[in-house]
Design an enzyme around this catalytic site. Sequence first.
Site, PDB file in Angstrom:
ATOM      1  CE  LYS A 203     -13.033  -6.199   2.295  1.00 28.77           C
ATOM      2  NZ  LYS A 203     -11.848  -5.535   1.791  1.00 28.77           N
TER       3      LYS A 203
ATOM      4  CG  HIS B 270      -1.894  -1.004   1.407  1.00 28.97           C
ATOM      5  ND1 HIS B 270      -2.034  -1.762   2.544  1.00 28.97           N
ATOM      6  CD2 HIS B 270      -2.868  -1.439   0.570  1.00 28.97           C
ATOM      7  CE1 HIS B 270      -3.037  -2.609   2.410  1.00 28.97           C
ATOM      8  NE2 HIS B 270      -3.554  -2.446   1.212  1.00 28.97           N
TER       9      HIS B 270
ATOM     10  CB  SER C 164      -4.449  -6.793   3.861  1.00 26.11           C
ATOM     11  OG  SER C 164      -3.808  -5.569   3.700  1.00 26.11           O
TER      12      SER C 164
ATOM     13  NE  ARG D  23      -3.002  -7.193  -4.480  1.00 27.31           N
ATOM     14  CZ  ARG D  23      -3.770  -7.231  -3.410  1.00 27.31           C
ATOM     15  NH1 ARG D  23      -3.225  -7.386  -2.220  1.00 27.31           N
ATOM     16  NH2 ARG D  23      -5.076  -7.131  -3.525  1.00 27.31           N
TER      17      ARG D  23
HETATM   18  P1  ADP Z   1      -9.542  -4.138  -0.221  1.00 25.16           P
HETATM   19  O1  ADP Z   1      -9.882  -4.136   1.220  1.00 25.16           O
HETATM   20  O2  ADP Z   1     -10.516  -3.449  -1.112  1.00 25.16           O
HETATM   21  O3  ADP Z   1      -9.044  -5.457  -0.741  1.00 25.16           O
HETATM   22  P2  ADP Z   1      -7.027  -3.263   0.552  1.00 25.16           P
HETATM   23  O4  ADP Z   1      -7.244  -2.493   1.793  1.00 25.16           O
HETATM   24  O5  ADP Z   1      -6.379  -4.598   0.691  1.00 25.16           O
HETATM   25  O6  ADP Z   1      -8.321  -3.251  -0.324  1.00 25.16           O
HETATM   26  O7  ADP Z   1      -6.132  -2.451  -0.432  1.00 25.16           O
HETATM   27  C1  ADP Z   1      -6.461  -1.177  -0.895  1.00 25.16           C
HETATM   28  C2  ADP Z   1      -5.854  -0.979  -2.256  1.00 25.16           C
HETATM   29  O8  ADP Z   1      -4.497  -1.295  -2.209  1.00 25.16           O
HETATM   30  C3  ADP Z   1      -6.461  -1.874  -3.344  1.00 25.16           C
HETATM   31  O9  ADP Z   1      -6.516  -1.136  -4.548  1.00 25.16           O
HETATM   32  C4  ADP Z   1      -5.472  -2.974  -3.487  1.00 25.16           C
HETATM   33  O10 ADP Z   1      -5.458  -3.519  -4.801  1.00 25.16           O
HETATM   34  C5  ADP Z   1      -4.182  -2.213  -3.231  1.00 25.16           C
HETATM   35  N1  ADP Z   1      -3.143  -3.096  -2.773  1.00 25.16           N
HETATM   36  C6  ADP Z   1      -3.199  -3.988  -1.771  1.00 25.16           C
HETATM   37  N2  ADP Z   1      -2.028  -4.622  -1.632  1.00 25.16           N
HETATM   38  C7  ADP Z   1      -1.206  -4.123  -2.582  1.00 25.16           C
HETATM   39  C8  ADP Z   1       0.156  -4.396  -2.984  1.00 25.16           C
HETATM   40  N3  ADP Z   1       0.874  -5.319  -2.391  1.00 25.16           N
HETATM   41  N4  ADP Z   1       0.657  -3.669  -3.998  1.00 25.16           N
HETATM   42  C9  ADP Z   1      -0.098  -2.760  -4.629  1.00 25.16           C
HETATM   43  N5  ADP Z   1      -1.378  -2.463  -4.319  1.00 25.16           N
HETATM   44  C10 ADP Z   1      -1.916  -3.136  -3.314  1.00 25.16           C
END
Ligand code: ADP
Length: 159
Positions: A43, A19, A130, A92
Amino acid sequence: MKEQIAVFPGSFDPVTSGHVEIIKRAAPLFGKIIVAIGANSQKKILFPLDTRLNWLREIFTDSPNIIIDSYEGLTINFCKIKEANFILRGLRNTADFEYEKTIALNNRSIARNIETILMMASPEYAFIHSTIVRELIQHGADVKHLVPACVIQYLNKKP
Ligand code: ADP
């Protein structure tokens, strides 16, 4: 010219190095990025909202154009309230692409003036999810290569 404002929505449960990398790379492209935690009741969350907000605040404390916030309900409504014209998301892999495509097209069908911007994860961060990080934490694995230092400090302090 109007300031270009992007919302980067997510759960950040916990915030990962993936992130942070996307936000840092996107920061020079916008006047302001609002990193917004969606308090989505459907969630299952591991870390309290306040903790997740504090992590983000600490990480971006020296970045005046990165604002930390939270919201309930639709991301698109939050964008309208904040007068944001972009939604920023990270990609990703192709699974992310298919998921993001559907959301982006739905959002566009209800708010044509808000563009979704998809940024590719750097290869060294593209494997970080995550969901998996949460599972590793719950089973006591070392995740310091996956999350920022403030998350590790919090985990180390927890009884
Ligand atoms: P969600 O809860 O909608 O899955 P997250 O909180 O995990 O979203 O992530 C928010 C944003 O960050 C999303 O656009 C997700 O694709 C992006 N994201 C999560 N992990 C990564 C990563 N390792 N590299 C790039 N973007 C990421």
